[in-house]
Scaffold this active site. Structure first.
Site, short mmCIF file in Angstrom:
data_model
loop_
_atom_site.label_atom_id
_atom_site.label_comp_id
_atom_site.label_asym_id
_atom_site.label_seq_id
_atom_site.Cartn_x
_atom_site.Cartn_y
_atom_site.Cartn_z
N TYR A 1 -10.14 5.35 15.60
CA TYR A 1 -9.34 5.84 14.47
C TYR A 1 -9.29 7.35 14.47
O TYR A 1 -8.22 7.96 14.32
CB TYR A 1 -9.92 5.31 13.16
CG TYR A 1 -9.04 5.54 11.96
CD1 TYR A 1 -7.83 4.85 11.83
CD2 TYR A 1 -9.39 6.43 10.95
CE1 TYR A 1 -7.01 5.05 10.74
CE2 TYR A 1 -8.58 6.63 9.85
CZ TYR A 1 -7.39 5.94 9.74
OH TYR A 1 -6.57 6.15 8.66
N THR B 1 -5.74 1.21 -1.88
CA THR B 1 -4.72 0.30 -1.36
C THR B 1 -5.39 -1.02 -0.98
O THR B 1 -6.62 -1.13 -1.02
CB THR B 1 -4.05 0.89 -0.10
OG1 THR B 1 -5.01 0.94 0.96
CG2 THR B 1 -3.52 2.29 -0.37
N PRO B 2 -4.62 -2.03 -0.59
CA PRO B 2 -5.23 -3.30 -0.18
C PRO B 2 -6.23 -3.18 0.97
O PRO B 2 -7.08 -4.06 1.15
CB PRO B 2 -4.01 -4.14 0.23
CG PRO B 2 -2.91 -3.64 -0.64
CD PRO B 2 -3.15 -2.15 -0.73
N ASP C 1 8.21 -4.63 14.66
CA ASP C 1 6.99 -4.35 15.41
C ASP C 1 7.09 -2.92 15.93
O ASP C 1 7.86 -2.64 16.84
CB ASP C 1 6.84 -5.34 16.57
CG ASP C 1 5.60 -5.09 17.42
OD1 ASP C 1 4.90 -4.07 17.18
OD2 ASP C 1 5.34 -5.89 18.33
N GLY D 1 0.79 -1.22 0.00
CA GLY D 1 0.00 0.00 0.00
C GLY D 1 0.82 1.27 0.00
O GLY D 1 1.77 1.43 -0.77
N LYS E 1 -5.68 9.27 15.05
CA LYS E 1 -5.11 10.07 13.98
C LYS E 1 -5.07 11.56 14.34
O LYS E 1 -4.19 12.29 13.88
CB LYS E 1 -5.89 9.84 12.68
CG LYS E 1 -5.65 8.46 12.07
CD LYS E 1 -4.17 8.23 11.76
CE LYS E 1 -3.92 6.96 10.97
NZ LYS E 1 -2.49 6.78 10.64
N ASN F 1 4.55 5.52 8.82
CA ASN F 1 3.42 5.20 7.96
C ASN F 1 2.53 4.10 8.52
O ASN F 1 1.34 4.03 8.21
CB ASN F 1 3.94 4.80 6.57
CG ASN F 1 2.85 4.22 5.70
OD1 ASN F 1 2.03 4.93 5.14
ND2 ASN F 1 2.83 2.89 5.58
#
Length: 264
Positions: free
Chosen positions: A162, A199-200, A70, A22, A166, A97
């Protein structure tokens, strides 16, 4: 094969987390095309190695390296920084990322999922910057690029974990930027805020909702004023800019790559 870019980040040494697929893979490829050497890291070590192989096939051996990593583990960060030191000779670009999303509104979100979301999206940047800054100072000027999301600036009732994580990336980036500036490190820190990108992750979203991906893409595009879903290079090009000395006067800022959503 020779570099296909104009050398905008020639001589830069970059570590990109979440580099197995991605956006992370796109960042690695574009940075390498513009002259950087790149270390792709990911919990999926095989995927990170595949990214490095793709880059080296295009740009030549010794352009890219990989490490299983990790990002929630401080010792894992120490090991990744050691790889950058040993394989590339240093580090002056850090692209945080790696990230995940979790399901559930404020009533249904599982607390373990909440904590995992923050560990990967936010704690990773805390650990990464602490562990990477000493080496980055040795190779300044440098740039930290934190991948946030437009969801860190615009809320939704369906993804509190999320949204909150973020948003934390957004404000943490500003704090890091001010710390580096006030200590005259010559290291900048900025955040990038994409909306939907092909992306995936979108493949998994389509499967989760049991709909064809083309139907999902059309639905998402209708939410964007420009009426199309972004491509990975739309984000990677901004990362190249922030990694380059072209952005030497930008720190503590955010770049919104949302097709106009935040203008509404």
């Amino acid at each position: 094969m020779a570099a296909t870019g104009s050398g905008r980040v020639a001589g830069k040494l970059a570590l990109v987390t979440g580099g197995a697929q991605g956006l992370g893979r796109a960042h690695c490829i574009r940075l390498a095309q513009e002259g950087a050497r790149v270390l792709a890291t990911d919990i999926n070590g095989e995927g990170a190695a595949e990214t490095a192989a793709i880059v080296n096939a295009e740009m030549g051996d010794g352009t890219a390296f990989s490490a299983q990593h990790d990002v929630t583990d401080p010792q894992g960060w120490e090991a990744a920084v050691d790889v950058a030191r040993e394989q590339m000779g240093g580090l002056n670009v850090l692209v945080n990322n790696a990230g995940i999303g979790v399901a559930g509104n404020i009533e249904t979100c599982d607390f373990d999922d909440w904590k995992r979301c923050f560990a990967i999206n936010v704690d990773s940047i805390f650990h990464g910057c602490q562990k990477a800054l000493p080496l980055m100072r040795e190779h300044a000027p440098g740039s930290i690029v934190n991948i946030s999301s437009i969801a860190g600036l615009i809320a939704s009732d369906t993804m509190p974990a999320y949204n909150a994580s973020k948003a934390s990336v957004w404000m943490l980036s500003k704090s890091i930027a001010l710390h580096c500036a006030k200590n005259n490190m010559q290291i900048r820190c900025n955040s990038v805020h994409p909306t939907f990108v092909d992306t995936p992750i979108l493949d998994g979203t389509a499967e989760h909702h049991n709909i064809d991906k083309s139907v999902l893409m059309d639905k998402l595009a209708r939410q964007i004023p420009l009426n199309f879903v972004g491509e990975p290079n739309d984000i990677a090009n901004a990362v190249v800019y922030l990694a380059s000395d072209e952005s030497r006067f930008m720190t503590g800022a955010e770049i919104k790559l949302d097709g106009g959503i935040s203008a509404m």
